[in-house]
Design a protein around this motif. Structure first.
Motif, PDB file in Angstrom:
ATOM      1  N   GLU A   1      -5.507   8.210   4.959  1.00 32.05           N
ATOM      2  CA  GLU A   1      -5.521   6.786   4.610  1.00 32.05           C
ATOM      3  C   GLU A   1      -5.052   6.566   3.176  1.00 32.05           C
ATOM      4  OE1 GLU A   1      -5.532   2.888   4.291  1.00 32.05           O
ATOM      5  OE2 GLU A   1      -5.570   4.047   6.161  1.00 32.05           O
ATOM      6  N   GLU A   2      -5.425   7.454   2.258  1.00 29.03           N
ATOM      7  CA  GLU A   2      -4.959   7.333   0.880  1.00 29.03           C
ATOM      8  C   GLU A   2      -3.452   7.525   0.789  1.00 29.03           C
ATOM      9  OE1 GLU A   2      -8.885   8.721  -1.713  1.00 29.03           O
ATOM     10  OE2 GLU A   2      -7.524  10.244  -0.901  1.00 29.03           O
ATOM     11  N   LYS A   3      -2.890   8.369   1.625  1.00 29.08           N
ATOM     12  CA  LYS A   3      -1.438   8.534   1.656  1.00 29.08           C
ATOM     13  C   LYS A   3      -0.759   7.262   2.139  1.00 29.08           C
ATOM     14  CE  LYS A   3      -1.515  13.549   2.420  1.00 29.08           C
ATOM     15  NZ  LYS A   3      -1.204  14.648   3.373  1.00 29.08           N
ATOM     16  N   ARG A   4      -1.320   6.647   3.183  1.00 31.81           N
ATOM     17  CA  ARG A   4      -0.753   5.388   3.679  1.00 31.81           C
ATOM     18  C   ARG A   4      -0.910   4.286   2.637  1.00 31.81           C
ATOM     19  NH1 ARG A   4      -3.010   7.533   8.546  1.00 31.81           N
ATOM     20  NH2 ARG A   4      -5.011   6.464   8.190  1.00 31.81           N
ATOM     21  N   LEU A   5      -2.056   4.263   1.977  1.00 34.53           N
ATOM     22  CA  LEU A   5      -2.281   3.279   0.923  1.00 34.53           C
ATOM     23  C   LEU A   5      -1.285   3.466  -0.207  1.00 34.53           C
ATOM     24  CD1 LEU A   5      -3.887   1.056  -0.519  1.00 34.53           C
ATOM     25  CD2 LEU A   5      -5.544   2.806  -1.206  1.00 34.53           C
ATOM     26  N   SER A   6      -1.006   4.703  -0.597  1.00 35.08           N
ATOM     27  CA  SER A   6      -0.028   4.983  -1.640  1.00 35.08           C
ATOM     28  C   SER A   6       1.329   4.377  -1.302  1.00 35.08           C
ATOM     29  CB  SER A   6       0.101   6.499  -1.837  1.00 35.08           C
ATOM     30  OG  SER A   6       1.113   6.806  -2.770  1.00 35.08           O
ATOM     31  N   GLU A   7       1.739   4.502  -0.049  1.00 34.79           N
ATOM     32  CA  GLU A   7       3.036   3.950   0.358  1.00 34.79           C
ATOM     33  C   GLU A   7       3.029   2.430   0.356  1.00 34.79           C
ATOM     34  OE1 GLU A   7       5.974   5.459   0.778  1.00 34.79           O
ATOM     35  OE2 GLU A   7       4.835   7.122  -0.084  1.00 34.79           O
ATOM     36  N   ARG A   8       1.929   1.818   0.755  1.00 33.98           N
ATOM     37  CA  ARG A   8       1.858   0.350   0.723  1.00 33.98           C
ATOM     38  C   ARG A   8       1.872  -0.163  -0.714  1.00 33.98           C
ATOM     39  NH1 ARG A   8      -2.116   1.330   4.740  1.00 33.98           N
ATOM     40  NH2 ARG A   8      -3.801   0.775   3.287  1.00 33.98           N
ATOM     41  N   LEU A   9       1.175   0.523  -1.600  1.00 36.24           N
ATOM     42  CA  LEU A   9       1.215   0.138  -3.015  1.00 36.24           C
ATOM     43  C   LEU A   9       2.633   0.239  -3.562  1.00 36.24           C
ATOM     44  CD1 LEU A   9      -2.017   2.039  -4.097  1.00 36.24           C
ATOM     45  CD2 LEU A   9      -1.746  -0.446  -4.140  1.00 36.24           C
ATOM     46  N   ARG A  10       3.326   1.304  -3.201  1.00 39.65           N
ATOM     47  CA  ARG A  10       4.720   1.480  -3.646  1.00 39.65           C
ATOM     48  C   ARG A  10       5.597   0.331  -3.147  1.00 39.65           C
ATOM     49  NH1 ARG A  10       7.468   6.293  -4.810  1.00 39.65           N
ATOM     50  NH2 ARG A  10       5.731   7.458  -3.908  1.00 39.65           N
TER      51      ARG A  10
ATOM     52  N   ASP B   1       2.594   6.240 -10.863  1.00 37.77           N
ATOM     53  CA  ASP B   1       2.006   7.311 -10.059  1.00 37.77           C
ATOM     54  C   ASP B   1       1.211   6.672  -8.924  1.00 37.77           C
ATOM     55  OD1 ASP B   1       0.440   9.398  -8.997  1.00 37.77           O
ATOM     56  OD2 ASP B   1       0.444  10.480 -10.910  1.00 37.77           O
ATOM     57  N   TYR B   2       1.868   6.526  -7.763  1.00 42.43           N
ATOM     58  CA  TYR B   2       1.270   5.791  -6.655  1.00 42.43           C
ATOM     59  C   TYR B   2       0.117   6.549  -6.004  1.00 42.43           C
ATOM     60  CZ  TYR B   2       5.313   2.844  -7.346  1.00 42.43           C
ATOM     61  OH  TYR B   2       6.250   2.024  -7.908  1.00 42.43           O
ATOM     62  N   ASP B   3       0.187   7.873  -5.988  1.00 45.72           N
ATOM     63  CA  ASP B   3      -0.909   8.635  -5.388  1.00 45.72           C
ATOM     64  C   ASP B   3      -2.197   8.467  -6.190  1.00 45.72           C
ATOM     65  OD1 ASP B   3       0.760   9.484  -3.396  1.00 45.72           O
ATOM     66  OD2 ASP B   3       0.971  11.544  -4.122  1.00 45.72           O
ATOM     67  N   LYS B   4      -2.100   8.507  -7.512  1.00 45.65           N
ATOM     68  CA  LYS B   4      -3.304   8.324  -8.322  1.00 45.65           C
ATOM     69  C   LYS B   4      -3.770   6.872  -8.290  1.00 45.65           C
ATOM     70  CE  LYS B   4      -2.785  12.406 -11.158  1.00 45.65           C
ATOM     71  NZ  LYS B   4      -2.537  13.020 -12.482  1.00 45.65           N
ATOM     72  N   LEU B   5      -2.833   5.948  -8.241  1.00 44.84           N
ATOM     73  CA  LEU B   5      -3.215   4.547  -8.077  1.00 44.84           C
ATOM     74  C   LEU B   5      -3.962   4.354  -6.763  1.00 44.84           C
ATOM     75  CD1 LEU B   5      -3.138   1.603  -9.020  1.00 44.84           C
ATOM     76  CD2 LEU B   5      -0.863   1.405  -7.966  1.00 44.84           C
ATOM     77  N   SER B   6      -3.527   5.046  -5.721  1.00 46.93           N
ATOM     78  CA  SER B   6      -4.205   4.969  -4.427  1.00 46.93           C
ATOM     79  C   SER B   6      -5.643   5.461  -4.539  1.00 46.93           C
ATOM     80  CB  SER B   6      -3.440   5.804  -3.397  1.00 46.93           C
ATOM     81  OG  SER B   6      -4.139   5.862  -2.171  1.00 46.93           O
ATOM     82  N   ARG B   7      -5.854   6.538  -5.267  1.00 44.28           N
ATOM     83  CA  ARG B   7      -7.220   7.050  -5.455  1.00 44.28           C
ATOM     84  C   ARG B   7      -8.091   6.012  -6.177  1.00 44.28           C
ATOM     85  NH1 ARG B   7      -7.226  12.803  -4.850  1.00 44.28           N
ATOM     86  NH2 ARG B   7      -5.134  13.727  -4.923  1.00 44.28           N
ATOM     87  N   VAL B   8      -7.516   5.366  -7.182  1.00 46.03           N
ATOM     88  CA  VAL B   8      -8.269   4.364  -7.940  1.00 46.03           C
ATOM     89  C   VAL B   8      -8.622   3.176  -7.051  1.00 46.03           C
ATOM     90  CG1 VAL B   8      -8.112   2.697  -9.824  1.00 46.03           C
ATOM     91  CG2 VAL B   8      -7.347   5.055 -10.183  1.00 46.03           C
ATOM     92  N   VAL B   9      -7.663   2.690  -6.282  1.00 43.53           N
ATOM     93  CA  VAL B   9      -7.923   1.536  -5.416  1.00 43.53           C
ATOM     94  C   VAL B   9      -8.977   1.883  -4.368  1.00 43.53           C
ATOM     95  CG1 VAL B   9      -6.897  -0.046  -3.730  1.00 43.53           C
ATOM     96  CG2 VAL B   9      -5.649   0.533  -5.823  1.00 43.53           C
ATOM     97  N   THR B  10      -8.934   3.093  -3.848  1.00 41.80           N
ATOM     98  CA  THR B  10      -9.971   3.529  -2.907  1.00 41.80           C
ATOM     99  C   THR B  10     -11.340   3.486  -3.567  1.00 41.80           C
ATOM    100  OG1 THR B  10      -8.397   4.966  -1.742  1.00 41.80           O
ATOM    101  CG2 THR B  10     -10.740   5.432  -1.446  1.00 41.80           C
ATOM    102  N   GLY B  11     -11.427   3.936  -4.819  1.00 38.63           N
ATOM    103  CA  GLY B  11     -12.693   3.856  -5.548  1.00 38.63           C
ATOM    104  C   GLY B  11     -13.127   2.423  -5.793  1.00 38.63           C
ATOM    105  N   LEU B  12     -12.178   1.536  -6.088  1.00 36.73           N
ATOM    106  CA  LEU B  12     -12.520   0.137  -6.330  1.00 36.73           C
ATOM    107  C   LEU B  12     -13.009  -0.558  -5.064  1.00 36.73           C
ATOM    108  CD1 LEU B  12      -9.696  -0.987  -8.781  1.00 36.73           C
ATOM    109  CD2 LEU B  12     -12.072  -0.399  -9.306  1.00 36.73           C
TER     110      LEU B  12
END
Length: 334
Positions: free
Chosen positions: A46-55, A313-324
């Motif tokens: 899911e974090e990988k998919r989120l990374s792509e949507r953020l991008r 850095d979309y992967d790290k942004l994805s981790r942050v958004v998951t935490g938020l």
């Protein structure tokens, strides 16, 4: 005063200053839990998919649309249309607050989820969608808007106990910054005029730059005494009056998320503390914090034409958004 007395007086003053810095610094920087250290876990599917949507969001806002402000008014309009469309696609009711600035209409966009148990208590997640003149604004602040849109998507079917609003603000950047024409100031003042009870405001601001290199992170004094010089963390920033919100948000983040984080609750006169839309809410007495990679204290492309989508850095942004997601879930509970 003789020489020896002068020496004793200077030494006493120095000790007092050190004591005060330590006491004030401790109350500003001591946060619940511990920041994650060491390797990051693999991204979940899911974090990988989120990374792509953020991008995708950043590519549209900072790539296809580019500069968006009153100087490039068509870009500002296109960005507002994009953000509004995505909020509606998530299933949210979207309200528009339109104002006339310099002879042109600009809008704040508000996606709303009514609270089930305490609808009069409001949590706001906000991000500004304009960019500074001369920059496409990928990190500042297409990343914050992308995070806003994905959090809205995640919560659109939720039934929060408190009312949850996702607000995209116009006119955060100069020449409107910290002025009457700042979009968040217009919005916050209206909230106060209506007597609305905002219990938390989170400003998502410049969130996509991370580095594991020593010396990659800088601070205004005296914060350099207390924080790491490696810019690999997400920061939770508030004024002194919002310190309980800072502590609550970062405490939840640290419990749920294996990603480095730092927090501070400092006087808003300290350089950088009020550099986003949370500042507007402070001016009318609401608690607010900024979630940020610390912008110019880390990101060399801040407010430059080089602030382009490939720098994020979309992967790290994805981790942050998951935490938020966990942070917002906790904040909307009564």
């Amino acid at each position: 005063m003789n020489y020896k007395t002068a020496i004793v007086w200077v030494a006493a003053c120095a000790m007092l200053i050190l004591f005060l810095v330590g006491a004030v610094g401790g109350s500003m920087v001591k946060m619940p839990g511990k920041s994650h250290r060491g390797p990051l876990p693999p991204l979940t599917p899911e974090e990988k998919r989120l990374s792509e949507r953020l991008r995708e969001h950043v590519l549209v806002l900072a790539g296809q649309i580019g500069e968006r402000n009153l100087v490039n008014y068509h870009g500002l309009q296109d960005a507002a249309q994009y953000v509004g469309d995505r909020l509606r696609e998530s299933g949210l009711k979207v309200n528009e607050q339109s104002v006339l600035i310099e002879g042109r209409t600009v809008v704040n966009l508000e996606g709303v989820l009514e609270g089930k148990a305490a609808p009069d208590e409001i949590v706001i997640i906000g991000a500004h969608y304009d960019s500074a003149p001369g920059t496409p604004g990928a990190n500042d602040n297409a990343t914050g808007v992308a995070a806003l849109l994905e959090l809205a998507r995640a919560f659109a079917k939720a039934q929060p106990e408190r009312t949850l609003r996702f607000v995209a603000f116009t006119n955060e950047e100069p020449p409107h910054f910290q002025g009457d024409t700042m979009g968040s100031m217009i919005y916050a003042r209206r909230c106060r005029e209506r007597g609305e009870k905002i219990v938390a405001m989170l400003s998502l601001e410049t969130m996509g730059c991370y580095s594991d290199q020593r010396g990659s992170q800088h601070y205004p004094a005296p914060l350099d005494r207390f924080y790491p010089d490696t810019g690999n963390f997400i920061a939770f920033v508030g004024n002194v009056q919002s310190r309980e919100l800072v502590r609550r948000a970062i405490g939840t983040f640290r419990k749920s998320t294996r990603f480095p984080s730092e927090g501070v609750a400092a006087p808003e006169t300290l350089t950088g503390i009020g550099w986003s839309d949370q500042w507007s809410f402070w001016q009318v007495g609401y608690p607010g914090i900024m979630i940020t990679d610390t912008a110019p204290f880390r990101y060399p492309h801040y407010h430059h034409p080089s602030d382009t989508p490939e720098k994020v850095d979309y992967d790290k942004l994805s981790r942050v958004v998951t935490g938020l997601d966990h942070v917002v879930t906790e904040l909307v509970r009564k």
